[in-house]
Design an enzyme around this catalytic site. Structure first.
Site, PDB file in Angstrom:
ATOM      1  CD  GLU A  70      31.783  -2.343  47.403  1.00  0.00           C
ATOM      2  OE1 GLU A  70      31.369  -3.247  46.664  1.00  0.00           O
ATOM      3  OE2 GLU A  70      31.798  -1.138  47.062  1.00  0.00           O
ATOM      4  CG  HIS A 139      36.024  -9.562  40.054  1.00  0.00           C
ATOM      5  ND1 HIS A 139      36.364  -8.862  38.919  1.00  0.00           N
ATOM      6  CD2 HIS A 139      34.913  -8.955  40.552  1.00  0.00           C
ATOM      7  CE1 HIS A 139      35.500  -7.883  38.736  1.00  0.00           C
ATOM      8  NE2 HIS A 139      34.613  -7.911  39.718  1.00  0.00           N
TER       9      HIS A 139
END
Length: 336
Positions: A70, A139
């Protein structure tokens, strides 16, 4: 107008903007997809298939599969933005924003300020958030309050397919960094969407349903639940006005304040824990700017201050329900 899904509306916006402007590029983990797997290159289009087909249309120089990093994705996209490209970077889940937060809040969001307005950063960071999909605590979060507090960063939360397309097109054309937070619970939601490109201004709320008894402000996936609550309230003779801010930064304070001045009551629905939430932020804003119009205490319907549960029954109970929203509205209306 054709009736298409929230997922397809986002895909359509990306395809049209990439066709319009060759400087628009897409980058992220598996946004093309298929490399190293049994399928052909371009066969995946992200974990929920949102970018499916774009690799075949625009090729590997504009639809760029990245390593699972990321920090690399957002760092590269931020650098590309200041050199003249208009990158759309995808973080697979908003829960992973902590890995690249420095590149967002300490770099991209500050470039214009640090360089005296001479640097533009036309960067869109697409990601998904929200509970209800049995994806576990790591998540399933909605971290829009964390992102909203960052100066220089715009935050968008579309609640339906029409808004998803118009807001994404506007975000791609914007010269500042925009966090585009999609709700994975809405990807299959369908609605009427024009085929031609169109823009929805950032910072312009939508009055989804009009009423004069109580104002309900809801964000993202919570808008549908607020509308269901309003429909139930209407059967009991209570007229609720439902407002979808669409963006949390900039926030359309005027529309919210005007509604509260009319109804005298406010309930804020936010899919995040209560402390430092958008519910508390909007509630504080109304209390400080429209206190004399309030006829009842401000109601907040949020998730509990816990991680998102994995057990299906607990995850369902974790989310604000239409019943809880209606109960908060009735409490506000009945206050003496």
């Amino acid at each position: 107008m054709a009736k298409i899904s929230y997922r397809k509306a986002i895909n359509q916006a990306l395809a049209q903007e990439m066709a319009r402007d060759q400087n628009v590029i897409l980058m992220g983990i598996d946004v093309g997809g298929g490399q190293g797997g049994s399928g052909k290159v371009g066969s995946v289009g992200g974990v929920f298939g949102v970018t499916y087909g774009l690799y075949d249309k625009f090729g590997p120089t504009r639809v760029i599969d990245t390593p699972i990093s990321e920090s690399a994705i957002i760092g590269a996209a931020s650098g590309a933005a200041v050199t003249g490209l208009r990158p759309v970077a995808e973080l697979m889940f908003v829960d992973f924003v902590g890995v690249c937060l420095d590149q967002i809040y300490n770099q991209a969001a500050k470039f214009r300020y640090m360089f005296g307005g001479k640097a533009k950063t036309p960067l869109v960071i697409r990601t998904m958030g929200g509970a209800g999909m049995r994806a576990g605590a790591q998540h399933s979060q909605n971290l829009h309050p964390l992102l909203t507090m960052i100066p220089g960063l715009k935050v968008v939360m579309p609640s339906n397919p029409y808004d998803a397309k118009g807001l994404l097109i506007k975000a791609i054309r914007d010269d500042d960094p925009v966090f585009f937070l999609e709700s994975k619970a809405l990807y299959d939601m369908e609605g009427e969407v024009p085929e031609d490109p169109y823009e929805i201004p950032l910072g312009e709320a939508n009055i989804v349903r009009e009423g004069d008894d109580v104002t309900i402000v809801a964000l993202g996936a919570m808008v549908r639940r607020a509308v269901k609550a309003a429909e139930a309230l209407a059967r009991e003779g209570i007229k609720a006005e439902v407002i979808d801010p669409r963006t949390t930064s900039p926030l359309d304070e005027d529309t919210i304040l005007e509604s509260v001045e009319k109804t005298g009551r406010l309930v804020v629905v936010d899919e995040s824990p209560p402390r430092c939430s958008m519910a508390s932020d909007i509630g504080a804003m109304v209390a400080s700017k429209a206190f004399r119009h309030l006829k009842a205490p401000i109601g907040m319907v949020t998730c509990p201050h816990t991680p998102v549960p994995f057990a299906p029954n607990l995850e369902d109970a974790y989310l604000p329900s239409p019943e809880a929203i209606a109960a908060a509205a009735k409490k506000a209306v009945s206050f003496k």
